[in-house]
Write an enzyme that holds these catalytic residues in place. Structure first.
Site, short mmCIF file in Angstrom:
data_model
loop_
_atom_site.label_atom_id
_atom_site.label_comp_id
_atom_site.label_asym_id
_atom_site.label_seq_id
_atom_site.Cartn_x
_atom_site.Cartn_y
_atom_site.Cartn_z
CG ASP A 1 -17.72 19.50 12.84
OD1 ASP A 1 -16.41 19.61 12.49
OD2 ASP A 1 -18.32 20.06 13.89
CG ASN A 2 -15.73 16.51 15.01
OD1 ASN A 2 -16.19 17.71 14.73
ND2 ASN A 2 -14.62 16.16 15.44
CG HIS B 1 -13.59 25.31 14.49
ND1 HIS B 1 -12.74 25.06 13.58
CD2 HIS B 1 -14.42 24.07 14.66
CE1 HIS B 1 -12.87 23.66 12.71
NE2 HIS B 1 -13.70 23.37 13.60
CD GLU C 1 -18.15 23.25 17.91
OE1 GLU C 1 -17.02 23.75 17.68
OE2 GLU C 1 -18.57 22.22 17.95
CE LYS D 1 -10.38 17.09 17.11
NZ LYS D 1 -10.16 18.39 16.16
CG HIS E 1 -12.40 18.12 12.63
ND1 HIS E 1 -11.56 19.15 13.16
CD2 HIS E 1 -13.56 18.85 12.47
CE1 HIS E 1 -12.29 20.15 13.46
NE2 HIS E 1 -13.37 20.09 12.89
#
Ligand SMILES: [Zn+2]
Length: 433
Positions: free
Chosen positions: A327-328, A226, A229, A80, A77
């Site tokens: 991921d993030n 996604h 989660e 973000k 991401h």
């Protein structure tokens, strides 16, 4: 150590069986064999078992160091990323992450803000040895009109260094606005992107999934979800996605991320879901670091009791393609991270037990995500492919996975790159609260 000419012989390198199709060598119990690699004009011209003698003049002896193909990071991401200093997660929970990110996006995500943070992330990933990346792009209106053009510019800017793909990201209830979602699918198709949504249990989930599949079929798009989660055992949207794929006769690639709740469900339910996932030819990516951070976060500050990751071993045993990814990074969903796929693999080894035996788990950060992303020749070392690889210090799994390998050598098109990690201070002016 690596000549700038782009043509040379590397001798005595340690290669893994799972990453070197076509190498005829005696692999040891850890899956390694010593080999020699010839590089000519930036491409690998041969990979053969190591020979003690007959080495051409100028051969570089790597003393048994591990060499791996450059990484493929299939779930990130970077729109973000790195907002943590201005928008931390207030309590480390999933809801805290969702709310903080939504507020930050609405207030701060101009094209310039997104572009500068994306470029920062790409420089980190490149320096660590990543060759291809898929990012999700928050596409809740009006952000899709800001972020998709930035992505297209960034993809061009980085072409040849990092192959960048993007998938749109929105909660699946956004699909209820059919006209808007149809427009979004068109926009994604125009950018050669991937259609993505976040799935959770809604009364009309099946209907909404049918809409998603209909748009993917109409525009010839691959899908990226996604799913689930959460630790709630009642979350079964992975199964619903598999059923929708079968029901709609979908022929494109489908990648599903997270699937955390699967690990909380009774064995019989799990087996039924995995049968359907395999039949529908879904691939699954686990995001172990983010899951460890967000899942089982307890309001009363007691200790988490589970790892948060999904059932990758059971999936792989069924032939389901499985990957792990970053991921993030430094945003409300994960406070840490640097898009370093060696770190992801090291953490996955510990969290998910990618050992005893290691087997073909190294494919989870290389050739498996490459196939899901339709990147031919990525994530493996073979004669004829680009000389894109990472030379580590480690000569065994325990050496490789015990230190950060900050002094690894990243070779692209046969040449060692400048491995410069950007300074966080670059982003300071974007972080003013
Ligand atoms: Zn994600």
């Amino acid at each position: 150590m690596i000549p700038a000419s782009g043509s040379y012989h590397l001798a005595n390198v340690r290669l893994h069986a799972s990453l070197t199709p076509g190498l005829a060598a005696a692999f040891d119990a850890d899956g390694f064999a010593l080999a020699d690699i010839a590089v000519a004009d930036g491409r690998i011209s041969s990979v053969v078992a190591h020979r003690q003698s007959n080495t051409p003049a100028g051969t570089i002896d790597l003393g048994g160091r591990i060499v791996m193909p450059c990484f493929v990071d299939c779930h990130t991401h970077i729109d973000k990323g790195h907002v943590w200093p201005r928008k931390p997660n207030p309590d480390g929970t999933f809801m805290g992450a969702l709310n903080a990110t939504g507020a930050d996006r609405t207030a701060r995500w101009s094209a310039d803000d997104v572009a500068r943070r994306m470029d920062f992330s790409l420089r980190c990933a490149y320096a660590h040895g990543t060759r291809a990346m898929r990012t999700h792009l928050d596409s809740v209106a009006p952000q899709e009109e800001i972020s998709w053009p930035v992505f297209e510019t960034m993809r061009e800017k980085w072409r040849g260094r990092i192959e960048l793909q993007a998938a749109c990201l929105l909660g699946i209830e956004g699909v209820r606005d059919r006209k808007w979602f149809e427009r979004l699918a068109k926009r994604v198709a125009a950018a050669n992107g991937i259609l993505g949504v976040v799935t959770y249990m809604l009364p009309d989930l099946e209907e909404l999934l049918d809409q998603v599949f209909a748009q993917a079929i109409k525009h010839g798009l691959d899908l990226d979800f996604h799913a689930d989660e959460t630790d709630a055992a009642s979350a079964i949207s992975l199964k619903k996605i598999a059923e929708a794929a079968l029901w709609n006769g979908f022929e494109g690639n489908i990648l599903v991320g997270h699937c955390c709740s699967l690990a909380r469900q009774p064995d019989l339910d799990v087996l039924d879901t995995l049968d359907k996932v395999a039949k529908a030819r879904l691939a699954v990516v686990s995001l172990p670091m983010c899951n460890l951070y967000l899942q089982d976060r307890r309001a009363d500050n007691t200790t988490p009791r589970w790892r948060g990751v999904t059932l990758l071993h059971e999936m792989k045993a069924r032939g389901i393609p499985v990957a792990v990814a970053s991921d993030n990074t430094r945003d409300p969903f994960y406070a840490y991270g640097d898009l370093d796929m060696l770190e992801v693999y090291r953490m996955a080894t510990r969290i998910l037990h990618f050992d005893h035996p290691v087997g073909d788990w190294p494919q989870a950060v290389t050739s498996t995500p490459a196939k899901v992303m339709r990147l031919d020749g990525f994530g493996m070392l073979a004669a004829g492919s680009a000389a894109d690889f990472v030379v580590f210090r480690g000569r065994s799994w325990t050496e490789l996975l015990s230190r950060p390998e900050s002094d690894r050598i990243v070779v692209r098109d046969g040449r060692a790159i400048e491995r410069h990690l950007p300074d966080y201070a670059e982003l300071d002016e974007l972080m003013v609260k």
